[in-house]
Design a protein around this motif. Sequence first.
Motif, PDB file in Angstrom:
ATOM      1  N   SER A 137     -70.484 -78.160 -87.021  1.00  0.00           N
ATOM      2  CA  SER A 137     -71.521 -77.364 -87.681  1.00  0.00           C
ATOM      3  C   SER A 137     -70.895 -76.200 -88.422  1.00  0.00           C
ATOM      4  N   GLY A 138     -71.740 -75.530 -89.200  1.00  0.00           N
ATOM      5  CA  GLY A 138     -71.287 -74.348 -89.928  1.00  0.00           C
ATOM      6  C   GLY A 138     -70.938 -73.214 -88.980  1.00  0.00           C
ATOM      7  N   SER A 139     -71.746 -73.037 -87.950  1.00  0.00           N
ATOM      8  CA  SER A 139     -71.468 -71.961 -86.989  1.00  0.00           C
ATOM      9  C   SER A 139     -70.113 -72.173 -86.326  1.00  0.00           C
TER      10      SER A 139
ATOM     11  N   THR B  48     -67.311 -71.349 -88.933  1.00  0.00           N
ATOM     12  CA  THR B  48     -67.021 -69.927 -89.172  1.00  0.00           C
ATOM     13  C   THR B  48     -66.470 -69.278 -87.910  1.00  0.00           C
TER      14      THR B  48
ATOM     15  N   TYR C  72     -75.346 -64.274 -93.372  1.00  0.00           N
ATOM     16  CA  TYR C  72     -75.530 -65.092 -92.174  1.00  0.00           C
ATOM     17  C   TYR C  72     -74.353 -66.054 -92.102  1.00  0.00           C
ATOM     18  N   HIS C  73     -73.712 -66.114 -90.920  1.00  0.00           N
ATOM     19  CA  HIS C  73     -72.571 -67.016 -90.764  1.00  0.00           C
ATOM     20  C   HIS C  73     -72.732 -67.983 -89.604  1.00  0.00           C
ATOM     21  N   GLY C  74     -73.781 -67.818 -88.787  1.00  0.00           N
ATOM     22  CA  GLY C  74     -73.960 -68.789 -87.706  1.00  0.00           C
ATOM     23  C   GLY C  74     -74.486 -68.164 -86.436  1.00  0.00           C
ATOM     24  N   TRP C  75     -74.634 -69.019 -85.409  1.00  0.00           N
ATOM     25  CA  TRP C  75     -75.281 -68.564 -84.172  1.00  0.00           C
ATOM     26  C   TRP C  75     -74.315 -68.402 -83.003  1.00  0.00           C
TER      27      TRP C  75
ATOM     28  N   GLU D 184     -69.418 -65.059 -97.696  1.00  0.00           N
ATOM     29  CA  GLU D 184     -69.800 -66.199 -98.522  1.00  0.00           C
ATOM     30  C   GLU D 184     -69.197 -65.951 -99.899  1.00  0.00           C
TER      31      GLU D 184
ATOM     32  N   ASP E 108     -66.572 -68.380 -96.433  1.00  0.00           N
ATOM     33  CA  ASP E 108     -67.647 -69.188 -95.849  1.00  0.00           C
ATOM     34  C   ASP E 108     -68.253 -70.011 -96.986  1.00  0.00           C
TER      35      ASP E 108
ATOM     36  N   VAL F 285     -70.085 -72.732 -96.381  1.00  0.00           N
ATOM     37  CA  VAL F 285     -71.057 -73.621 -95.742  1.00  0.00           C
ATOM     38  C   VAL F 285     -72.226 -73.941 -96.681  1.00  0.00           C
ATOM     39  N   GLN F 286     -72.678 -72.936 -97.431  1.00  0.00           N
ATOM     40  CA  GLN F 286     -73.777 -73.206 -98.372  1.00  0.00           C
ATOM     41  C   GLN F 286     -73.285 -73.411 -99.801  1.00  0.00           C
TER      42      GLN F 286
ATOM     43  N   LYS G  98     -72.574 -78.293 -93.398  1.00  0.00           N
ATOM     44  CA  LYS G  98     -73.797 -78.742 -94.089  1.00  0.00           C
ATOM     45  C   LYS G  98     -73.580 -79.971 -94.976  1.00  0.00           C
TER      46      LYS G  98
HETATM   47  N1  PMP Z   1     -72.696 -69.984 -92.934  1.00  0.00           N
HETATM   48  C1  PMP Z   1     -73.660 -69.961 -93.836  1.00  0.00           C
HETATM   49  C2  PMP Z   1     -73.430 -69.269 -95.159  1.00  0.00           C
HETATM   50  C3  PMP Z   1     -74.879 -70.563 -93.581  1.00  0.00           C
HETATM   51  O1  PMP Z   1     -75.853 -70.530 -94.496  1.00  0.00           O
HETATM   52  C4  PMP Z   1     -75.083 -71.209 -92.340  1.00  0.00           C
HETATM   53  C5  PMP Z   1     -76.398 -71.911 -92.009  1.00  0.00           C
HETATM   54  N2  PMP Z   1     -77.499 -71.452 -92.663  1.00  0.00           N
HETATM   55  C6  PMP Z   1     -74.050 -71.215 -91.417  1.00  0.00           C
HETATM   56  C7  PMP Z   1     -72.871 -70.604 -91.743  1.00  0.00           C
HETATM   57  C8  PMP Z   1     -74.204 -71.863 -90.077  1.00  0.00           C
HETATM   58  O2  PMP Z   1     -74.248 -73.256 -90.201  1.00  0.00           O
HETATM   59  P1  PMP Z   1     -74.915 -74.183 -89.099  1.00  0.00           P
HETATM   60  O3  PMP Z   1     -76.386 -73.957 -89.147  1.00  0.00           O
HETATM   61  O4  PMP Z   1     -74.516 -75.568 -89.508  1.00  0.00           O
HETATM   62  O5  PMP Z   1     -74.347 -73.831 -87.776  1.00  0.00           O
END
Ligand code: PMP
Length: 979
Positions: free
Chosen positions: A657-659, A662, A685-688, A758, A791, A793-794, A821
């Motif tokens: 995943s993106g989280s 990162t 936003y970079h993740g959870w 980002e 980042d 991811v988007q 993503k």
């Molecule tokens: N980085 C960015 C810029 C994101 O937009 C997101 C998700 N919206 C994430 C990281 C986290 O990705 P994920 O939901 O796949 O964990």
Amino acid sequence: MSQPANTRGFDFFSAGELPAPALPTDEVVAIVREHWGLDVELDGLGSQQDQNFLARARVPAHRADDAGEPDAPIGVVKITNPAFTADELDAQDHAASRIADAAPHLRIATTSVADDGSPRSIVAETSEGPLAVRLLEYLPGGTLTGPTYLSRAVVARMGEVAAHASLALSGFDHPGLDRVLQWDLRVADRVVDLLARYHPDPAKRERVTDAAARAWADVQAVASELPQQAVHLDLTDDNVVCTTERGIRLPDGMIDFGDVTRSWAVSELAITISSVLHHAGAEPVSVLPAVRAFHALRPLSASEVRALWPLVVLRGAVLVVSGEQQVQIDGGANAYAAEGVEREWRIFEQATSVPSAVMTRLIAEALGVELADGRADASRHRPTRIGLDPAPDHARTVHLDVSITSDEVDAGAWLAPGLEDRLALAALDAGAPMAWLERATPRLTASRTHSPDSAETVPTGIDVWFAVATRVSAGGDDARLVVEAADGMTILDGTVPARTRARIRLEAPDAPAHVPHLVRPEVAPGWLALTADPAVAIGLAPSARDRGDAARDAADLVARRDRTFAEVQEHYYDAPPRIERGWREHLVGTDGRVYLDMVNNVTPLGHGHPALAAAVAKQLRTLNTNSRFNYGAVVEFSERLAAMAPDPLDTVFLVNSGSEATDLAIRVALAATGRRDVVSVLEAYHGWTYASDAVSTSTADNPNALASRPDWVHAVEAPNPFRGRYRGEEAARYAPEAAERIRELAASGRPPAAFIAETFYGNAGGIPLPDGYLAEVYAAVRETGGLAIADEVQAGYGRLGRWFWGFEQQGVVPDVIAVAKAAGNGYPLGAVITTREIAARFRTQGYFFSSTGGSPASSIAGLTVLDAFRDKGLQRNAAETGAHLKSRLEALAERHPLIGAVHGLGLYLGVEFVRDRATLEPATEETAAICDRLRELGVIMQPTGDHQNVLKVKPPLVVTRESADFFVAMLDRVLAEGW
Ligand code: PMP
């Protein structure tokens, strides 16, 4: 229905024509001065039978700088038509104060009172003789007059306001209620009879009189069971006043008590909901929120439910004929009446666009009211049997499925005409004596893309194909058996030719004469209640709906989700549709409604991608295990991904995943530098996960984000050139400031391990970073020995069109890339790409292993996505369709002041809404309402940014120009019609 024998008040039927008083303004100014001691400035307000003025206090010349300019409104001067008695006016004034007392949360336009507290009505000697004059309270905020779209929330409020009036007036009695008004639906039949002749168009006149006669008969069937009481009788869009809170207008008050009388209590609601029907986009089902809201406060009886829609039709008919009469009385001089004619026709047309019997069933179902009327619903009218001759062997019949979950409609097969016939004939060719499609289950084959309205997807009967000519006959009770050919022509002798489609329905005796074979999902419950399942009568399986395993109710599903999911896991929309299929840039609800998906950046290849599905399925059939095993896919994908990155980035970690990506990128940087501090950018936003969340400061995702960051996170200003601290040209100052902050940290003994950002400001609304921003900040972090983390991811993976990676747009190369993503087109796949040397230093943290990161199936998904990027021109489409879309959105901005800016590049765009282009006040609530309205029009869109005031336009990269144009057209429509 007869009115009381000796009406004491006004009697429409004996009153004759009612020209409104037309006193000169000067005269009225003098009356107000004489009787109220007020010096006013008057503006005429429209009225069909009275004369109304808006009164503003005139500031005496010696007291004001702007000598004599009128002030804010102080009231409405109402000069009542002399046809009405003092008793009637007194009843109206008391009705208003009664509602004001009973519903203190509503604003009520009561009449100004005399010293003894009683409402004050004076009789002035005027140039037109003695006339009653009153000063009514002026309620600011405006009404809902006009053609604008009324949202569900507004419509529900209208129902609530009507219910409060109804409750407050239920015990009210007064001699002045004894009157006969043309608006009293108890005499609607006579009003239509009397005034129909004024309609200049014979065809329309006949439609009105026919519809009114049918509606009148329906009302008469229950009239003796309808409670009567005092009613306002005119709680329409014109007579509810609104308060605007945070950009959203909702009715919270009422004016104009001129039609207060005694009538059927349910008329109050009928009149309110009729007035919704002429507004933009309104149709009969649009009034259901008002009906529900009314019923919640003032429950409707079964008889009232039966009467409601026929009363709406009668109201429409009365409005049409009365409007035409008024135009003729006034000789076209009363612009208010002339304008109304078109609006009133639209109300009538909408009211009759769905048969009353259907609307009644629909309302009953929406309210959960049993229509205990002695007449059974169609389900109880099943004939014991539908006979087929020759009788097919049921065991060999083929039950076809073109519902949205059927395999038959995969890969867009539903869009090719003739699918149902092809499937049926193939079944017959394979030896089946009969193939059939069930009733009630929405058919995706009947739907279409790019439609602001839902399609007619729900069958009221079954469709059959027989191998040999077969006679269909009913042997049962009183439901009507209808056998039609594919073109809708009835097959009179019931003999269906071999290998051709026939449609079979069982219609209740009280069903409308013409039952459509396919109906829209919104009205389907009404039609289904008036038809029965022919399959059961033939001895075939009942429909999924009747089997009870359809489980298609979107609201029910949300309730179940909410019971099991933690509350913090949000879903799109307050009342989301149930989406169970996607195809390219389209999503499909279980009711067959097709939505254009303009928000889904997780699926660059589009939804339901056949090659991806096939590749992953094959891999799942052959091998799926963890990445410590030695298999080809993980190696091939890692090589291909590394090759997409610029030198010297050549080493890949695979995650899910993106989280994770990162988080791992941050841990790699900490390990590689031996440091513990990280610099990030505000509003990101970079993740959870722990580390990815720590560097996330978007208050939209976490309102406490700024206060709760750990001490190792140092956030620099969001480089937002539109609404940030530095705007336009000034935006060049963000980079030096961020660089300075990094140097300060280093100087204070806490040099950062990394700067993470980002590469294109996605989370803030698709805003490109200021030119040179990353170059300068990356240089600063490297100068102090830290790493640059991008980042992607988007922003990455071709979405920006000209560039595969967002950092290319900035002309830089980072030390670590985090990506996810798009990489798996929705299959869980994320990656970190860095240099061999940096990766090697992660050794200090032990081994790295993620069980499913880079699993055979994930790797195959990743490879298939890269193949599509190589072969299908996705990035080129992002550039071309993106440029087209952006220019069209910019053109919209010229016409709609709510659009403050159109941000973005390629297919990563942001449409930012502001209440004021100078202050940039974010239009947050408007953005949410616009997204809801877009959804009704068939577009999936969501807000983003810290103020949730930016439309995040990031569709699948396969989006066509036609889809982009549909989105623009719908957005244009919402901005023009309202939300
Ligand atoms: N980085 C960015 C810029 C994101 O937009 C997101 C998700 N919206 C994430 C990281 C986290 O990705 P994920 O939901 O796949 O964990």
